[in-house]
Design a protein around this motif. Structure first.
Motif, short mmCIF file in Angstrom:
data_model
loop_
_atom_site.label_atom_id
_atom_site.label_comp_id
_atom_site.label_asym_id
_atom_site.label_seq_id
_atom_site.Cartn_x
_atom_site.Cartn_y
_atom_site.Cartn_z
N ARG A 1 23.47 46.23 51.00
CA ARG A 1 23.74 47.65 50.75
C ARG A 1 22.56 48.30 50.06
O ARG A 1 22.11 49.38 50.46
CB ARG A 1 25.00 47.81 49.90
CG ARG A 1 25.32 49.26 49.59
CD ARG A 1 26.37 49.40 48.51
NE ARG A 1 26.70 50.80 48.28
CZ ARG A 1 25.95 51.65 47.59
NH1 ARG A 1 24.80 51.24 47.07
NH2 ARG A 1 26.32 52.90 47.44
N THR A 2 22.04 47.65 49.05
CA THR A 2 20.90 48.20 48.31
C THR A 2 19.69 48.36 49.21
O THR A 2 19.00 49.38 49.20
CB THR A 2 20.54 47.29 47.12
OG1 THR A 2 21.68 47.18 46.25
CG2 THR A 2 19.37 47.85 46.34
N PHE A 3 19.45 47.35 50.04
CA PHE A 3 18.31 47.38 50.96
C PHE A 3 18.47 48.48 52.01
O PHE A 3 17.57 49.30 52.22
CB PHE A 3 18.17 46.02 51.65
CG PHE A 3 17.20 46.01 52.79
CD1 PHE A 3 15.82 46.02 52.56
CD2 PHE A 3 17.66 45.99 54.10
CE1 PHE A 3 14.92 46.01 53.62
CE2 PHE A 3 16.77 45.97 55.17
CZ PHE A 3 15.40 45.99 54.93
N SER A 4 19.63 48.52 52.67
CA SER A 4 19.83 49.45 53.79
C SER A 4 19.93 50.90 53.36
O SER A 4 19.44 51.79 54.04
CB SER A 4 21.09 49.07 54.56
OG SER A 4 20.91 47.85 55.24
N SER A 5 20.58 51.15 52.24
CA SER A 5 20.75 52.53 51.80
C SER A 5 19.42 53.20 51.53
O SER A 5 19.29 54.42 51.66
CB SER A 5 21.65 52.59 50.56
OG SER A 5 21.07 51.85 49.49
N GLY A 6 18.41 52.41 51.21
CA GLY A 6 17.09 52.97 50.98
C GLY A 6 16.37 53.35 52.27
O GLY A 6 15.41 54.13 52.25
N LEU A 7 16.82 52.81 53.39
CA LEU A 7 16.20 53.10 54.68
C LEU A 7 16.87 54.24 55.42
O LEU A 7 16.32 54.77 56.39
CB LEU A 7 16.26 51.85 55.58
CG LEU A 7 15.56 50.59 55.07
CD1 LEU A 7 15.81 49.44 56.04
CD2 LEU A 7 14.06 50.83 54.91
N ILE A 8 18.06 54.64 54.98
CA ILE A 8 18.84 55.64 55.70
C ILE A 8 19.18 56.79 54.77
O ILE A 8 20.17 56.74 54.03
CB ILE A 8 20.13 55.01 56.27
CG1 ILE A 8 19.81 53.76 57.09
CG2 ILE A 8 20.90 56.03 57.12
CD1 ILE A 8 21.03 52.96 57.49
N PRO A 9 18.36 57.83 54.77
CA PRO A 9 18.63 58.99 53.90
C PRO A 9 20.02 59.56 54.14
O PRO A 9 20.47 59.72 55.28
CB PRO A 9 17.55 59.99 54.34
CG PRO A 9 16.43 59.15 54.86
CD PRO A 9 17.11 57.99 55.54
N GLY A 10 20.71 59.83 53.06
CA GLY A 10 22.04 60.42 53.16
C GLY A 10 23.17 59.41 53.21
O GLY A 10 24.34 59.79 53.10
N ALA A 11 22.84 58.13 53.38
CA ALA A 11 23.90 57.11 53.49
C ALA A 11 24.25 56.56 52.12
O ALA A 11 24.17 55.36 51.86
CB ALA A 11 23.44 55.99 54.43
N ASP A 12 24.67 57.44 51.23
CA ASP A 12 24.99 57.02 49.87
C ASP A 12 26.44 56.53 49.76
O ASP A 12 26.90 56.16 48.68
CB ASP A 12 24.75 58.16 48.88
CG ASP A 12 25.42 59.46 49.29
OD1 ASP A 12 26.10 59.46 50.33
OD2 ASP A 12 25.26 60.45 48.57
N ASN A 13 27.14 56.54 50.90
CA ASN A 13 28.53 56.05 50.92
C ASN A 13 28.63 54.72 51.65
O ASN A 13 29.64 54.40 52.27
CB ASN A 13 29.44 57.08 51.59
CG ASN A 13 29.00 57.37 53.04
OD1 ASN A 13 27.87 57.07 53.42
ND2 ASN A 13 29.88 57.98 53.82
N MET A 14 27.58 53.92 51.55
CA MET A 14 27.51 52.66 52.28
C MET A 14 28.22 51.54 51.53
O MET A 14 28.09 51.41 50.31
CB MET A 14 26.03 52.29 52.52
CG MET A 14 25.81 51.08 53.39
SD MET A 14 24.03 50.80 53.70
CE MET A 14 23.69 52.13 54.86
#
Length: 225
Positions: free
Chosen positions: A16-29
């Motif tokens: 989650r920490t890794f992916s959320s940094g690659l996808i702007p706006g995906a703070d609900n991951m």
């Protein structure tokens, strides 16, 4: 169908920490890996997928992504898939869900004419991810002998100023070049793409190992100032 407990079970906080940094706006991951989402989507699609889509909640990135994947795996007629997409596409708010959904619609390969008509209004939309969805559909299913000229012509009509539209158009042009270098080269010589998109397309072509070095040298000389 309440799939949230299953998603929580599959969650990986580090991912989650890794992916959320690659996808702007995906703070609900939640943090579920894509292969796990695909496996879950296949199971859902094998059952009453229409009921699932009707009842699905949009509380997290994964719940929305899962809906897009289910539509791709669903066994249905083109009109059923299109109806599901019309309901789903307005939910897209990031490149990851957009591209995974568009590239997962294998039904398009058997019904190109039907889906070509379907995506045209999206390509003309003023909504960034509507347009990107249409462009990713073009590069995924229509860069072939029959459609290459129409694809390039259509890409040249897209004027949306959104970053994710420009990057998708550049990506699409690079795919066209790799598969049809001669016709795409002529297109680039006459293209009315904005400078940012045009130069990004050339950059992407030059980064591809499938374009030859002599062509890359010529293309670099075609970049706009």
């Amino acid at each position: 169908m309440d799939i949230k407990p299953e998603l929580i079970r599959l969650a990986d906080p580090k991912y989650r920490t890794f992916s959320s940094g690659l996808i702007p706006g995906a703070d609900n991951m939640i943090g579920v890996r894509i292969p796990d989402l695909r496996d879950l989507a296949k199971r859902i699609a094998a059952g009453d997928w229409k009921k699932y889509l009707k009842e699905a909640t949009d509380d997290s990135f994964e719940e929305i992504m899962l809906q897009g994947l289910v539509i791709g795996y669903a066994k249905g007629q083109p009109d059923e898939i299109i109806a599901a997409l019309k309901y789903f596409i307005p939910k897209i708010d990031n490149w990851s869900i957009n591209d995974s959904t568009a590239m997962g619609l294998k039904i398009v390969t058997k019904h190109q004419d039907t889906f070509w008509k379907f995506i045209q209004p999206y390509l003309d939309s003023n909504k960034e991810f509507f347009v990107r969805f249409g462009v990713v559909m073009l590069l995924s299913y229509y860069v072939d002998e029959k459609h290459i000229s129409a694809v390039l012509e259509r890409l040249d009509t897209i004027t949306h100023d959104g970053y994710y539209v420009k990057m998708a158009v550049a990506w699409a042009v690079s795919v066209c070049y790799v598969k049809f270098p001669e016709i795409t080269h002529v297109y680039l010589e006459n293209s009315t793409l904005d400078n940012v998109t045009y130069n990004k397309a050339i950059q992407k072509i030059c980064e591809s190992y499938r374009a030859d070095e002599e062509a890359k040298t010529i293309l670099r000389g075609m970049k706009r100032k």
